[in-house]
Design an enzyme around this catalytic site. Sequence first.
Site, PDB file in Angstrom:
ATOM      1  N   SER A 274      15.292   4.100 -19.010  1.00  0.00           N
ATOM      2  CA  SER A 274      14.487   4.249 -17.802  1.00  0.00           C
ATOM      3  C   SER A 274      12.987   4.233 -18.104  1.00  0.00           C
ATOM      4  O   SER A 274      12.504   3.297 -18.719  1.00  0.00           O
ATOM      5  CB  SER A 274      14.917   5.531 -17.092  1.00  0.00           C
ATOM      6  N   HIS A 415      22.647   4.952 -12.974  1.00  0.00           N
ATOM      7  CA  HIS A 415      21.442   4.980 -13.824  1.00  0.00           C
ATOM      8  C   HIS A 415      21.611   6.089 -14.861  1.00  0.00           C
ATOM      9  O   HIS A 415      21.535   7.277 -14.526  1.00  0.00           O
ATOM     10  CB  HIS A 415      20.269   5.272 -12.885  1.00  0.00           C
TER      11      HIS A 415
HETATM   12  C1  GTR Z   1      12.279   6.750 -11.270  1.00  0.00           C
HETATM   13  C2  GTR Z   1      11.328   5.595 -11.398  1.00  0.00           C
HETATM   14  C3  GTR Z   1      11.948   4.551 -12.286  1.00  0.00           C
HETATM   15  C4  GTR Z   1      12.521   5.129 -13.554  1.00  0.00           C
HETATM   16  C5  GTR Z   1      13.168   6.500 -13.348  1.00  0.00           C
HETATM   17  C6  GTR Z   1      13.431   7.287 -14.632  1.00  0.00           C
HETATM   18  O1  GTR Z   1      11.864   7.710 -10.369  1.00  0.00           O
HETATM   19  O2  GTR Z   1      11.079   5.094 -10.123  1.00  0.00           O
HETATM   20  O3  GTR Z   1      11.016   3.539 -12.566  1.00  0.00           O
HETATM   21  O4  GTR Z   1      11.546   5.197 -14.521  1.00  0.00           O
HETATM   22  O5  GTR Z   1      12.423   7.317 -12.537  1.00  0.00           O
HETATM   23  O6  GTR Z   1      12.618   7.266 -15.558  1.00  0.00           O
HETATM   24  O7  GTR Z   1      14.452   7.948 -14.667  1.00  0.00           O
END
Ligand code: GTR
Length: 436
Positions: A274, A415
């Site tokens: 991420s 995710h």
């Molecule tokens: C979210 C962000 C993403 C990603 C994520 C993370 O809020 O929008 O780009 O980086 O966090 O790091 O888990």
Amino acid sequence: MHRFPLRSLVVLAILVSVVILGRPDNARAQKFVANYDETKIPAFELPDPLKRVSGKRVKTAKQWTKKRRPEVLRLFQEHVYGKAPGRPPRMVFRLIESSTEALAGKAIRKQIRVLFAGTEKGPQMDLLVYLPANTKAAVPVFVGLNFNGNHAIQTDPKIQLARSWHRDDAGQGYVNNRATEKSRGLSASRWSVERCLAAGFGVATIYCGDIDPDYHDEFQNGVHPLFYKDGQKAPSANQWGTIAAWAWGLSRAVDYFETDKQIDQKRVVLLGHSRLGKTALWAGARDQRFAIVISNNSGCGGAALSRRQFGETVWRINNSFPHWFCGNFKKYDNRENQLPVDQHMLVALMAPRPVYIASATGDRWADPRGEFLSALHAEPVYKLLGTEGLGTDKMPKADAPVHGRIGYHLRTGKHDVTDYDWQQYIAFARKHFGQK
Ligand code: GTR
């Protein structure tokens, strides 16, 4: 009266509560509605990685390495992540703890405090290293930043609790912006340490918040102030934001590896998830000592093509996280087509080193297809350098990894980083390191 039947009132009440309850974390982001419809992607043309700013075509590996690669790196530095300093001259590595009987005898554990200014009073990061027990010859390592402190990647009671700022979350064990015992092992599912050790790899990690806490404070904490010129109060528009600072910290870990005879500095595999996946890609682009680079669900500002504006966009990310990128990146809010680069060129900066891009089916915010296309459009550079690329021009189905010189998979699920992802990364690293 009859003009407003009960049904309309109910619908109105639902709409109002969706607006209030579903409110994004940033007031300015309220109007943002992510596009998840392929047919609504604006028309765009990707910049050609093999065409120089002057318009000249890059025809040889030498032209890429000597001319175009430095140019692309500079473009990302100037417009996206910002310029970072080099290795601090007074940096010191201090071994603060070690054991040859960690993890029930399966591992050697080392904890190294990296004092960037050579003193306990200055900024510092703690590096946690596990190596397979009985390591004799230097071993390859996976290295990556973590979100919740080194102590969160395993339940091992000997890991020092992170001492830097962490977002409060009493339920998970973060109180008064500090970690408590309750958070030990919190992120263990994201770190397949034992699997790595069994495959002959070490694992090294650093809490990203040691390098720069993940909130916007105009760059007063973290490593930035150490490098301010007299009178400077914040980085200028083309200087490093937080992602570039994190990437810089990863390079300092490699500086340490170069001093440790049990670690093979030629086989350092960099992995990030991420926001830390965006960081891994930028760190790998800047520092070619990383032999393999892995981006797990890195999305916008990572592996996803910005021009697709699918899920998270440049405007949205700059508004939610104003500290991540450099000041100049904000010029491209809603103007992705004006960017002199797109993220396939970031992937191409890894060439000819193996690079792996991973997406997840449930992670539309990160635009899995846009991540795949970055991998695909980095391929001409890999080919020019005489290596194979991805080996397919069709997006693979879920859970069908492709392991060319460029790797890609779309994992079923949300995710996250899972043991499935690690299994792919270990297999990919073994293949490219020529290990059976
Ligand atoms: C979210 C962000 C993403 C990603 C994520 C993370 O809020 O929008 O780009 O980086 O966090 O790091 O888990």
